[in-house]
Design a protein around this motif. Structure first.
Motif, PDB file in Angstrom:
ATOM      1  N   GLU A  56      39.285  70.584  46.826  1.00 52.13           N
ATOM      2  CA  GLU A  56      40.119  69.397  46.160  1.00 52.13           C
ATOM      3  C   GLU A  56      41.578  69.448  46.620  1.00 52.13           C
ATOM      4  O   GLU A  56      42.225  70.480  46.715  1.00 52.13           O
ATOM      5  CB  GLU A  56      40.165  69.522  44.657  1.00 52.13           C
ATOM      6  N   TYR A  58      45.032  66.136  47.732  1.00 52.73           N
ATOM      7  CA  TYR A  58      45.312  64.687  47.564  1.00 52.73           C
ATOM      8  C   TYR A  58      46.197  64.391  48.873  1.00 52.73           C
ATOM      9  O   TYR A  58      46.933  65.290  49.357  1.00 52.73           O
ATOM     10  CB  TYR A  58      45.765  64.219  46.299  1.00 52.73           C
ATOM     11  N   ARG A  97      43.022  62.834  43.727  1.00 51.70           N
ATOM     12  CA  ARG A  97      42.533  64.013  43.913  1.00 51.70           C
ATOM     13  C   ARG A  97      41.049  63.874  44.432  1.00 51.70           C
ATOM     14  O   ARG A  97      40.339  63.058  43.821  1.00 51.70           O
ATOM     15  CB  ARG A  97      42.510  65.026  42.788  1.00 51.70           C
ATOM     16  N   THR A 128      44.899  71.492  45.736  1.00 46.73           N
ATOM     17  CA  THR A 128      44.903  71.445  44.219  1.00 46.73           C
ATOM     18  C   THR A 128      44.069  72.631  43.716  1.00 46.73           C
ATOM     19  O   THR A 128      43.693  72.573  42.568  1.00 46.73           O
ATOM     20  CB  THR A 128      44.645  70.157  43.581  1.00 46.73           C
TER      21      THR A 128
END
Length: 145
Positions: A56, A58, A97, A128
């Motif tokens: 994960e 972004y 995300r 993340t």
């Protein structure tokens, strides 16, 4: 009719681009500032074997366009799972995300495009979750940064 400026057109064989496995799977950024001198974004390909994932993260400055060529992917965007099959794609908004997983039984291949570019390569991704291959070099898409 006005004449437009044209950049030099260069062909890139994605299999000649070294893969990056830092975030998981195999990511090859074939068309980028460092390979073709692009100024508005970059394009790459992600290959995920069964059970592989891209951790994960972004993008604070870029939208990500993802198009599945073969296989099946589950893309989790801000906690919501989206199943993607061949010939399906999504746009991940700036700041969302997202994580990719191959729960299928065959290799999956997706094309990605991110635009606009971050002001600096190190600002392009924010991780993340722990990286599956943290010792791999960081993926950079600009020249010698």
């Amino acid at each position: 009719m006005s004449q437009t400026n044209r950049a030099t057109v260069e062909k890139v064989r994605f299999s000649d681009v070294p893969p990056n496995r830092r975030r998981g799977g195999e990511i090859r950024v074939g068309l980028s500032p460092s390979t073709v001198g692009s100024v508005s974004g970059f394009m790459g390909a992600v290959t995920l074997e069964p059970g592989d994932y891209v951790s994960e993260h972004y993008h604070p400055y870029s939208e990500e366009f993802l198009y599945v060529v073969r296989g099946q992917l589950v893309v989790t965007v801000d906690g919501a799972d989206i199943d993607l099959a061949p010939d399906e794609g999504i746009m991940v908004p700036i700041g969302a995300r997202h994580r990719l997983v191959n729960h299928g039984s065959e290799s999956a291949l997706a094309v990605i495009h991110l635009s606009p570019l971050a002001p600096e390569p190190r600002l392009g991704h924010v991780d993340t979750e722990p990286l599956p291959n943290p010792d791999e070099p960081t993926l950079h898409v600009a020249g010698s940064d």
